[in-house]
Structure formats: C-alpha cells, structure tokens
Design an enzyme around this catalytic site. Structure first.
Site, PDB file in Angstrom:
ATOM      1  N   TYR A 154      41.989  32.848  25.940  1.00 35.48           N
ATOM      2  CA  TYR A 154      42.632  31.642  26.470  1.00 35.48           C
ATOM      3  C   TYR A 154      41.551  30.841  27.190  1.00 35.48           C
ATOM      4  O   TYR A 154      41.152  31.172  28.303  1.00 35.48           O
ATOM      5  CB  TYR A 154      43.758  32.045  27.412  1.00 35.48           C
ATOM      6  N   ILE A 163      49.666  27.188  20.398  1.00 35.37           N
ATOM      7  CA  ILE A 163      50.522  27.894  21.354  1.00 35.37           C
ATOM      8  C   ILE A 163      51.000  26.817  22.315  1.00 35.37           C
ATOM      9  O   ILE A 163      50.249  26.357  23.170  1.00 35.37           O
ATOM     10  CB  ILE A 163      49.765  29.011  22.079  1.00 35.37           C
ATOM     11  N   LYS A 168      42.907  30.305  22.158  1.00 35.36           N
ATOM     12  CA  LYS A 168      43.832  29.240  22.543  1.00 35.36           C
ATOM     13  C   LYS A 168      42.978  28.202  23.246  1.00 35.36           C
ATOM     14  O   LYS A 168      42.512  28.409  24.372  1.00 35.36           O
ATOM     15  CB  LYS A 168      44.935  29.764  23.460  1.00 35.36           C
TER      16      LYS A 168
END
Length: 269
Positions: free
Chosen positions: A121, A192, A149
């Site tokens: 992330y 996402i 992400k």
C-alpha cells in the site's frame, strides 16, 4: 494476477456501537453480486485501528465466508489474519521514513515470512515515505509480492514509468478513486476503491472496458464521497440508502455533516 475492482469494506456499527455483523455480510454480498473481483477486509476504510482483536477476527471471518461463497478474492489488511485470504495489504512503515533501502529490506523480510502474497500500500501522504518506480519494480520481482495499491494523490511520473514496464505478474491497482480512469488508460489492472461501495457495477464496467465519459462521472461522485475524512460520507450515504443500520464511525473520526451526505446523494440520483 490481481485485476478488477476490490472494495475495501467499511465496518458498520449498530445502535449500541458494536459491529453490525449482518449488515457487513449483506454489504459484502452486494458488491460481489455487482461484479467486484474481491473484498478488502481491515483496510483503512474499515477503521481497523478502532476495532478490538475480537472484532477484527469477526470482520475477517465474515468477509472470508462471503468471498468463498462467491469464489471471489479476499485481501486482508492484517498479516496475522490471512487464513483463507488471497493476499495481505501492507503499508510502507509510517512515520519512520526508513529510506528506500529500508523499505526494500522491510518488505522482503515480510514477504519471506508471509503465508500469502503481499500487496504494498503506497500512500506517501500518510506514511511520509515516497517510493520510486524503480523501488516498486524491484519489489515486484519478489515472488511473494503480488502488486501495489498506488495512492500517491496524483498520476505522477513514477506511475507512468511503473505502468510502462511493470514486473511480470505484478499488479498495479489504483487506490486514488478520482484517478481510476487515467490510471486504467495507462495500464493499471484495476483498483481498490472505497467509492465502489456505491455503483459497484459501474466501477466494474469501467475497469473492464475503459470509458472516458463514465470515468468523469465516477470521479465526480468519488470527489463528493471524499469531501470529509473517509469513510464518513460513504457511511452517511449507505445509511441514508438503508444499507447499514447507522452512519456511525469511531473516534477520532466523527460522522459526516448532513450537507456532505446530501450532496453525495444528489449526485448519485
């Protein structure tokens, strides 16, 4: 390879402040019914830092059972709760700012010990640690690092560079809802996206077949849903539409104002 739209589920609460398990199960099933590729449990949108250990386990259990019933993927934001998951979502260490060499060593250490592949992330405006395309490309060559992400708050040069030459099998999923359209145009494999709690099927359609006009409409909707700290407006809208029992969040978050919720509802209609 991870592709399509993944919904980082909110954690609904009931009138007593407890996790509303039935509402969570129904919400998870709803987004999968509309074509989402998978669920994300205990992402930032789920307020995981405010949940007890027992609540975190119950959230993951529900999401795992629903995902399994749809043969869908499950990404979990907790390396200790990955049983039955497709992957684990892990952030760059916040506040430490270990530098790029430290970040590489950190993720290689986690990957060597994880039972499921990792999704990095990358959100530097929260962690304070920017990463170059070169660093992400190197990490993407690790067999236990499945993707990133990407949420830098912009479609920047590193995004262009990474998407122009990603490692084999490495997924770039946008985490900035407003930038889904341009990131897909550059080659991202999906996203996402907290906004995909609403109009999930439209986000799925966008990921499957890039459409500039649809992208503009979804970006405008996403902007209203992030008018106040995430996930407060999303919860307000879901509650107004009768999909969760309350719009409540836990401190330090406070519920969204009625004006922000009303604005989002107007755009949705």
């Amino acid at each position: 390879m991870l592709s399509g739209i993944y919904v980082p589920l909110i954690t609904p609460f009931d009138d007593s402040g407890a996790v509303a398990h039935a509402a969570l199960e129904k919400l998870a099933a709803s987004v999968l019914d509309q074509g989402a590729a998978g669920l994300v449990a205990l992402g930032t949108t789920g307020e995981p830092s405010t949940l007890s250990a027992a609540e975190r386990r119950s959230v993951v259990r529900i999401c795992r059972e629903v995902a399994a019933s749809y043969d869908a993927q499950l990404i979990v934001g907790d390396l200790d709760l990955t049983d039955g998951a497709t992957a684990a979502l892990v952030t760059v260490p916040a506040f430490v700012r270990p530098g790029e060499r430290g970040v590489i060593a950190h993720f290689e250490h986690l990957a060597a010990r994880s039972e499921v592949p990792l999704v990095i992330y990358h959100i530097p405006y929260r962690t304070g640690q920017p990463l170059t395309a070169g660093v992400l490309r190197r990490l993407g060559e690790h067999p236990m690092i499945a993707g990133v992400k990407y949420a830098t708050g912009a479609v920047d040069q590193d995004a262009v560079s990474l998407l122009g030459n990603p490692p084999s099998g490495f997924s770039v999923l946008t985490g900035d809802d407003l930038y889904l359209s341009p990131m897909l145009a550059l080659g991202a494999s999906g996203g996402i996206l907290a906004s995909a709690h609403l109009r999930t099927a439209s986000f799925v359609s966008m990921a499957a077949s890039w459409d500039r006009a649809l992208g503009h409409r979804l970006a405008a909707m996403s902007a209203t849903l992030f008018a106040e700290p995430n996930p407060t407006v999303i919860k307000g809208v879901l509650h107004a539409k009768g999909l969760i029992p309350t719009p409540d969040v836990r401190l330090p978050l406070v519920p969204a104002t009625s004006a922000s919720v009303s604005h989002a509802l107007e755009l949705l209609e």
